[in-house]
Design an enzyme around this catalytic site. Structure first.
Site, short mmCIF file in Angstrom:
data_model
loop_
_atom_site.label_atom_id
_atom_site.label_comp_id
_atom_site.label_asym_id
_atom_site.label_seq_id
_atom_site.Cartn_x
_atom_site.Cartn_y
_atom_site.Cartn_z
N GLU A 1 -8.17 1.46 -25.17
CA GLU A 1 -9.29 0.95 -25.38
C GLU A 1 -8.97 -0.17 -26.10
O GLU A 1 -8.16 -0.37 -27.08
CB GLU A 1 -10.27 1.89 -26.26
CG GLU A 1 -11.44 1.55 -26.46
CD GLU A 1 -12.33 2.52 -27.41
OE1 GLU A 1 -11.65 3.49 -27.85
OE2 GLU A 1 -13.50 2.25 -27.79
N ARG B 1 -18.02 16.79 -16.38
CA ARG B 1 -19.24 16.60 -17.17
C ARG B 1 -20.54 16.76 -16.79
O ARG B 1 -21.33 17.05 -17.34
CB ARG B 1 -18.91 15.09 -17.62
CG ARG B 1 -17.57 15.02 -18.24
CD ARG B 1 -17.64 13.46 -19.07
NE ARG B 1 -16.16 13.07 -19.20
CZ ARG B 1 -15.60 12.20 -20.04
NH1 ARG B 1 -16.46 11.25 -20.51
NH2 ARG B 1 -14.30 12.23 -20.17
N CYS C 1 -11.88 15.60 -19.93
CA CYS C 1 -12.26 16.26 -18.51
C CYS C 1 -12.72 15.10 -17.71
O CYS C 1 -13.45 14.13 -18.25
CB CYS C 1 -13.43 17.44 -18.92
SG CYS C 1 -14.90 16.60 -19.84
N SER C 2 -12.74 15.53 -16.42
CA SER C 2 -13.41 14.72 -15.40
C SER C 2 -14.87 14.33 -15.28
O SER C 2 -15.51 15.18 -15.99
CB SER C 2 -12.85 14.98 -13.89
OG SER C 2 -13.44 16.13 -13.78
N TYR C 3 -15.18 13.15 -14.85
CA TYR C 3 -16.71 13.03 -14.69
C TYR C 3 -17.57 14.12 -14.01
O TYR C 3 -18.68 14.41 -14.34
CB TYR C 3 -17.18 11.68 -14.32
CG TYR C 3 -17.01 10.65 -15.63
CD1 TYR C 3 -17.82 10.46 -16.43
CD2 TYR C 3 -15.55 10.32 -16.20
CE1 TYR C 3 -17.66 9.70 -17.40
CE2 TYR C 3 -15.48 9.47 -17.09
CZ TYR C 3 -16.70 9.24 -17.83
OH TYR C 3 -16.53 8.38 -19.11
N GLU C 4 -16.62 14.90 -12.89
CA GLU C 4 -17.27 15.89 -12.31
C GLU C 4 -17.49 17.05 -13.07
O GLU C 4 -18.71 17.73 -13.06
CB GLU C 4 -16.31 16.18 -11.17
CG GLU C 4 -16.09 15.15 -9.94
CD GLU C 4 -15.43 13.86 -10.24
OE1 GLU C 4 -14.78 13.84 -11.27
OE2 GLU C 4 -15.55 12.86 -9.66
N1 LIG Z 1 -9.60 13.93 -30.29
C1 LIG Z 1 -9.18 13.43 -29.09
C2 LIG Z 1 -9.42 12.29 -28.72
C3 LIG Z 1 -9.11 11.64 -27.57
N2 LIG Z 1 -8.07 12.21 -26.96
C4 LIG Z 1 -7.36 11.77 -25.95
C5 LIG Z 1 -7.60 12.33 -24.54
C6 LIG Z 1 -8.58 11.05 -24.02
O1 LIG Z 1 -8.51 11.09 -22.40
C7 LIG Z 1 -7.81 10.05 -24.57
C8 LIG Z 1 -9.05 8.87 -24.68
O2 LIG Z 1 -10.09 9.19 -25.39
P1 LIG Z 1 -11.63 8.93 -25.28
O3 LIG Z 1 -12.60 9.32 -26.16
O4 LIG Z 1 -11.62 7.73 -24.56
O5 LIG Z 1 -11.99 9.96 -24.00
P2 LIG Z 1 -11.64 9.96 -22.31
O6 LIG Z 1 -10.94 8.57 -21.90
O7 LIG Z 1 -11.12 11.24 -22.00
O8 LIG Z 1 -13.21 9.78 -21.74
P3 LIG Z 1 -14.05 8.51 -21.54
O9 LIG Z 1 -14.04 8.18 -20.15
O10 LIG Z 1 -15.33 9.06 -22.09
O11 LIG Z 1 -13.71 7.47 -22.26
O12 LIG Z 1 -7.46 10.19 -25.78
C9 LIG Z 1 -7.72 13.50 -27.53
O13 LIG Z 1 -6.76 13.92 -27.04
N3 LIG Z 1 -8.02 13.93 -28.50
#
Ligand SMILES: Nc1ccn([C@H]2C[C@H](O)[C@@H](COP(=O)(O)OP(=O)(O)OP(=O)(O)O)O2)c(=O)n1
Length: 833
Positions: free
Chosen positions: A435, A380, A375-378
């Protein structure tokens, strides 16, 4: 040839090729003739399995086209150097979209079809191996090519895709979902991804999938209604018994995709380091002439894309930027009438460990149980989190916009991210598709950049190339860098300087420490520890007393920002597995066994990609819990289950699906679980060893039954589906390594004992190292060998010496080789890598 495109009639009349149907036709005929002469005659006929099949191999494949040529000849098939009218199948691992439309109606099939057919000794249904799973049996077609109108008119969205995300996530997805994107494992090859043309094509895909998806959740009732109706028509048909189930399941699994990409990038970094010539174009471009030769030591950068799936989705939806957005399968709807969702949720909650944070609050019979991947930071800011159910999230944030998955987009952006960093350094520890950790000591030294300058530079390059923001954290070690990223997010950078570490850590909640798992956290809470400060103020002895010497020290260290482990650049594969937790509904024992057999082939194929063999074979079963509703809240989901895990240890490592299946079947029969109650099945291969070349003697060991059996009840197996954890980060499932697995083996002597078969160069033959063909090859040619009594002379000392200590001892003991008897040092069977 004169300039421009050749006009067949004119030129062919001149050059005398007209009677052959034109120059190209003549060339084709000649090549086919040559092929027939050279390859077919020289190859030893092993079977007629492929009789009637004529293939044309298009592009890079594994096995290679050369290998396929030999296999076709050995097994009664025909290999065409060009696609001609009599070509029955095109074999390809990956084809650019533009090529597909030119291939006419010949089915495009993955090479695994040939290999598996040979392995199983019969021609398998190729529809399970179609390169693109929405290809019809006769018409190659990519969904990507369909105009949005076609999506509805041709009922592409009719068939329910297999929702694959369940062991850890989408257990409750209530609605019928769209097949949002097509992908094949081979499409994921990194080298093919960075190509602006493809980016454009893929934008087309995004636009299309957006239309289809939004048709489902938009306010335009008429559109979404027809699509939903279409979906429900086939919704009840696809279970694990369907032969095309596995392919579709993995094509649509987000967890499969992220695990696959993670493994690919780890391997990519390995490969790039091996091949690197010391040139880094990005680094050269920013290197200062007067380099400060003073080493700055090692500074670790952690780089992580921000709300990765959302950011990728927003590239084609700029109007949603700045709004609360979530990537999810569906907005959901009311529970199906025959489902006791309440009871199921209660059972989940009862089974949670005390103090565990659960995602089941705010769920009622009408709210969506579709999981939010990102989800987007908005969003969150309203309290929405990754991993939350859409129903619960909508209660916190009613304006939350749902967008669909975009698998192609994730692949592209991940590739660009890795490619970009590798232009500066290969001191990279790949973590996942979005990452990584990077040691930037050398970069800072060469460029005289400060940490902040470097961070600004690399973040802007990545944003410009991907259209997505990322954040970077820096510190003296991996832990500090990772925790620094938390402050940097979103779209920022933060350097945790050494003098700030103790203070920074003191505010850190213990749940943020990567080494502290759920159980440890609950125990720490019960002992009154909430933040790292509480630990800092306690003593190492107290922690060691409670958690043991090693774990106690690790918690202590982490709370002080200490991480003793250096970055790990060499990725070492520990296990390979294939798990399915959706659609498991068997009508009889035979269906269950057939599925285990297919899963054995699937996991073998994944093992093959790693160039490894496995000694450990594990079967994981999810079995409906006593009193759990038979009809699960999630359609064809696993519901509340008990999980059983049982392993066997083979005497020697294998890569043979039949050996794997034999062991798996054995375990399954011992576990004696009713087939009707099975809800999830997984096979995991462990104790991986580099594939060691084998002779017939070693082959015989493969047929020896397993030695040890270990069973454990794996609670976490099921609980993963309830509690959001970053489970995918580590080595979870798949490996997509891209190695050529070929060796040369000496084919056996002919029965007459006179020389090697014709056509084999220096008496050698190219065979796949890591496949059943090798095994078949040995089996099928066994009869041609001179009949010699099994003796120690069959043993290749070179091979014996390469084996792991325990196996070597076992062989020596079993064959009395330690009784001072003489061994022949065979050179005939020596193999070259
Ligand atoms: N159980 C999970 C873990 C991750 N992802 C996918 C969605 C995420 O967008 C992406 C990267 O995971 P992150 O944990 O890095 O989360 P985000 O990138 O979404 O958020 P952040 O900005 O906190 O890293 O992997 C997923 O589908 N299911």
């Amino acid at each position: 040839m004169r300039g421009g495109r050749r006009k067949r009639n004119d030129d062919d009349d001149e050059n005398g090729f007209a009677q052959w149907g034109g120059y190209m036709e003549a060339k084709k005929a000649k090549l086919m003739e040559q092929y027939r002469e050279q390859t077919v005659k020289s190859a030893e006929k092993v079977s007629d399995v492929l009789k009637g099949i004529a293939i044309f191999v298009n592009g890079y494949t594994k096995p290679s086209s050369e290998e396929l040529k030999i296999l076709m000849a050995e097994h009664g098939g025909v290999f065409h150097t060009y696609q001609v009218a009599s070509t029955t199948h095109i074999i390809a691992s990956m084809l650019p979209n533009v090529k597909i439309s030119k291939l006419g109606n010949v089915p495009i099939v993955k090479p695994g079809w040939i290999v598996d057919s040979i392995t199983l000794g019969r021609v398998l249904d190729y529809s399970n191996y179609l390169l693109y799973s929405n290809q019809s049996r006769t018409q190659p077609k990519l969904k990507h090519y369909m105009k949005s109108a076609d999506v509805q008119s041709k009922n592409i969205t009719k068939s329910r895709p297999i929702s694959p995300d369940l062991f850890e996530s989408n257990e409750f997805d209530e609605e019928v979902e769209f097949k949002l994107s097509e992908s094949t494992e081979d499409e994921m090859k990194i080298s093919k991804i960075i190509d602006s043309k493809r980016v454009l094509e893929n934008n087309g895909i995004n636009a299309l999938t957006k239309t289809a998806y939004e048709g489902k959740i938009s306010i335009d009732e008429s559109k979404s209604k027809s699509v939903l109706e279409n979906n429900s028509i086939n919704a009840s048909t696809k279970t694990a018994s369907d032969p095309s189930f596995l392919a579709e399941f993995y094509n649509n699994s987000r967890l499969h995709l992220i695990a696959t990409l993670g493994a690919e990038f780890k391997q990519l970094v390995n490969d790039m380091r091996e091949k690197n010539t010391g040139k880094y174009p990005g680094l050269e471009a920013i290197t200062k002439r007067e380099v400060n030769n003073k080493s700055v030591g090692s500074i670790v950068m952690h780089i992580d894309m921000d709300c990765f799936f959302v950011s990728v989705g927003l590239r084609s939806r700029p109007e949603l930027r700045g709004l609360p957005v979530a990537v999810t399968h569906s907005k959901g709807g009311p529970s199906r009438s025959n489902v006791d969702r309440r009871r199921e949720i209660e059972m989940y909650v009862e089974r949670l460990p005390e103090g565990a944070d659960c995602r089941l609050e705010a769920i009622d019979n009408n709210s969506s149980l579709s999981e939010i991947a990102s989800c987007s930071y908005e969003a969150r800011k309203c309290g929405v989190k990754n991993g939350m159910f859409m129903g619960a999230a909508l209660k916190l944030c009613p304006n939350l916009k749902a967008i669909p998955y975009d698998f192609e987009g994730y692949k592209q952006v991940s590739s660009i991210l890795y490619k970009t960093i590798s232009e500066y350094t290969l001191d990279i520890e790949a973590v996942s598709c979005d990452e990584m950790y990077v040691d930037i000591g050398n970069i800072l030294q060469k460029t005289s950049f400060t940490v902040q300058e470097w961070a600004g530079h690399i973040r802007s390059v990545i944003k410009a190339r991907t259209g997505c923001p990322c954040s970077t954290g820096f510190g003296a070690n991996r832990l500090q860098a990772r925790l620094a990223t938390k402050r940097a997010k979103p779209d920022g950078q933060y350097y945790l300087k050494p003098e700030l570490v103790e203070d920074y850590m003191s505010e850190m909640p213990l749940s943020e420490l990567p080494g502290v798992g759920r159980a440890t956290l609950i125990k720490l809470k019960n002992l009154g520890f909430e933040t790292c400060k509480d630990i800092q103020e306690s003593s190492l002895t107290v922690l060691q007393k409670e958690f043991g010497s090693k774990s106690g020290e690790s918690i202590w260290d982490q709370s002080h920002g200490v991480d003793k482990k250096a970055l790990c650049y060499e990725h070492e594969r520990k296990s390979v597995s294939a798990e399915v937790n959706y659609g498991i509904r068997f009508k009889n024992e035979e269906e269950a066994l057939t599925f285990l057999q297919r899963l054995s082939v699937e996991v073998k194929n994944r093992l093959l990609e790693t160039g490894m063999k496995a000694r450990g074979v594990t079967l994981k079963l999810m079995v409906r819990a006593e009193n759990a509703p038979t009809e699960t809240a999630k359609y064809l989901g696993h519901g509340v289950c008990d999980s059983l895990t049982r392993s066997v240890m083979l005497p020697t490592a294998t890569e043979d699906s039949q050996v794997i299946y034999r062991e798996i079947k054995g375990i399954y029969e011992k576990l004696k679980q009713p087939y009707q109650d099975l809800r999830g099945v997984g096979i995991q291969l462990t104790r991986l060893e580099k594939a060691v070349v084998m002779n017939s003697f070693m082959k015989s060991f493969l047929s020896k039954p397993s030695t040890k059996v270990e069973t454990k009840k794996d609670v976490s197996f099921q609980q993963k589906s309830i509690i959001k954890e970053k489970t995918f980060k580590e080595d979870t499932t798949i490996n997509e390594e891209n190695k050529e697995n070929t060796i040369e083996v000496k084919p056996p002597m002919r029965a007459s004992g006179r020389g090697r078969p014709r056509g084999s160069k220096n008496g050698t033959k190219l065979v796949r190292k890591s496949s059943n063909e090798l095994s078949n090859y040995f089996k099928s040619t066994q009869k041609d060998r001179p009949k010699v009594k099994q003796s120690k002379c069959d043993i290749d000392l070179n091979v014996l010496n390469e084996l792991p200590e325990d196996i070597r001892k076992e062989i020596i003991k079993e064959y009395n080789l330690d009784k001072g008897k003489k061994l022949c040092k065979s050179t005939n069977w020596k193999r070259k890598r």
